[in-house]
Scaffold this active site. Structure first.
Site, PDB file in Angstrom:
ATOM      1  N   TYR A 124       5.124   6.843   6.384  1.00 24.34           N
ATOM      2  CA  TYR A 124       3.754   6.323   6.409  1.00 24.34           C
ATOM      3  C   TYR A 124       2.835   7.195   7.256  1.00 24.34           C
ATOM      4  CZ  TYR A 124       5.335   2.049   4.112  1.00 24.34           C
ATOM      5  OH  TYR A 124       5.842   1.158   3.207  1.00 24.34           O
ATOM      6  N   ARG A 133      -3.876 -16.560   5.863  1.00 22.93           N
ATOM      7  CA  ARG A 133      -4.299 -15.189   5.580  1.00 22.93           C
ATOM      8  C   ARG A 133      -5.798 -15.107   5.285  1.00 22.93           C
ATOM      9  NH1 ARG A 133      -1.518 -12.596   0.417  1.00 22.93           N
ATOM     10  NH2 ARG A 133      -2.866 -14.137  -0.586  1.00 22.93           N
TER      11      ARG A 133
END
Length: 341
Positions: A151, A38
């Site tokens: 969303y 990440r």
């Protein structure tokens, strides 16, 4: 032929020696190897690069004796493919600069050719299946149309999704048009995943529990069931609605192969509402993985005994949290693998 087909047999309701086990969000933030990756790539780069998505999918499989892998991706790749430009912001999560608030915006949204817009997902499936080498099944997934609408209208995460709900109640025509476009895209997307070789698909309705039972029927289940109907011909379909225990009876009448349940319902009530006729998946509280490993093992054994070993898939009641110790995740998995009648 898949060597360990325990998950597939459980979906079919066959008698098994023990329940299969996997964990929602198992290819994710609690793994140190994921966090290392990440640091080098942003979220959607990880989703959109087949080599990275495949590698992340395999991380928990190399570490734990899981009975299924789930392809690393995100539910928001579907609206992205429809031209809705989500990004993932640090400390905020999903972010849409221009939330959808008008009928005109929705009319301009196209149902895309998924092969052109989501080809990277299908490439990741191919790479992952090679790595899995038929050892265990691979699961594909998508978000429910309602959860994606939340969303799209809210523009970011929310504890209540009041704006999304208000939009649906004030502009039902526009809301239903958006939900149908998301549904049509999702059906094409999941069908292609099945063609590419996933063994089952799961629909995540993370925000279904925000709706009343009546509104759930209109704005969520109506569209999820379209997906189930379209996919059941070609694949096993699992429906997981967080906080949606009130819809379990209705869901049982569908062509879904299994229903996911969260930790707010007892195994006994989940079986009662579903008539004992369908495979159930769940429902360990993810926060309970912060308990000592010995406690986790006892609780998992009790959970299996209460659900019963057949027509059951051991899992969490929602995604694994980022702060779960590795040994606690292992205690959960081992308790299922080592379970004996």
């Amino acid at each position: 032929m898949i060597k360990n087909d325990l998950y597939i047999r459980a979906l079919k309701g066959e008698t098994v020696e023990r329940p299969p086990v996997w964990m929602m969000r198992q290819a994710g933030r609690f793994l140190p190897e994921f966090r290392a990756l990440r640091n080098n790539y942003d979220f959607f780069t990880r989703c959109q690069t087949p080599e990275l998505a495949s590698e992340i999918t395999m991380m928990p499989i190399r570490r734990y004796p899981l009975d299924a892998a789930i392809l690393f991706s995100d539910i928001l790749v579907v609206p992205q493919a429809m031209g809705i430009d989500f990004e993932m912001r640090d400390g905020v999560g999903p972010w849409l600069e221009n939330p959808i608030r008008t009928l005109e915006q929705i009319e301009n949204i196209e149902v895309p050719n998924v092969n052109e817009t989501l080809g990277y997902v299908f490439d990741a499936i191919e790479l992952t299946l090679i790595k899995l080498n038929n050892d265990i099944p691979l699961i594909g997934f998508a978000g429910s149309p309602w959860t994606i609408l939340c969303y799209c209208v809210e523009g970011q995460g929310s504890k209540t999704f009041d704006k999304a709900k208000a939009f649906c109640f004030q502009n039902p025509e526009a809301a239903h048009l958006l939900l149908q476009k998301i549904t049509d895209t999702t059906i094409a997307y999941l069908k292609r995943k099945v063609e590419k070789g996933v063994s089952a698909v799961q629909v995540f309705d993370s925000w279904g529990g925000m709706l009343s039972p009546q509104d759930y029927q209109e704005f969520s289940w109506h569209y999820i069931n379209q997906i189930v109907e379209a996919l059941a011909e070609v694949s096993s379909v699992v429906v997981f609605g967080k906080g949606c225990w009130f819809a379990l009876e209705e869901m049982t009448l569908s062509k879904a192969s299994a229903l996911g349940v969260d930790w707010t319902i007892t195994p006994e009530n989940a079986r009662k509402l579903t008539g004992g006729n369908i495979t159930l998946q769940g429902n360990f509280d993810p926060s309970r993985l912060l308990s000592p490993p010995e406690t986790i093992k006892k609780m998992v054994t009790e959970m299996i005994n209460r659900f019963g070993k057949d027509k059951y898939i051991a899992n969490l009641g929602h995604g694994i949290l980022p702060n779960i110790p590795l040994e606690n995740a292992e205690a959960f998995i081992r308790a299922v693998v080592d379970w004996k009648e």
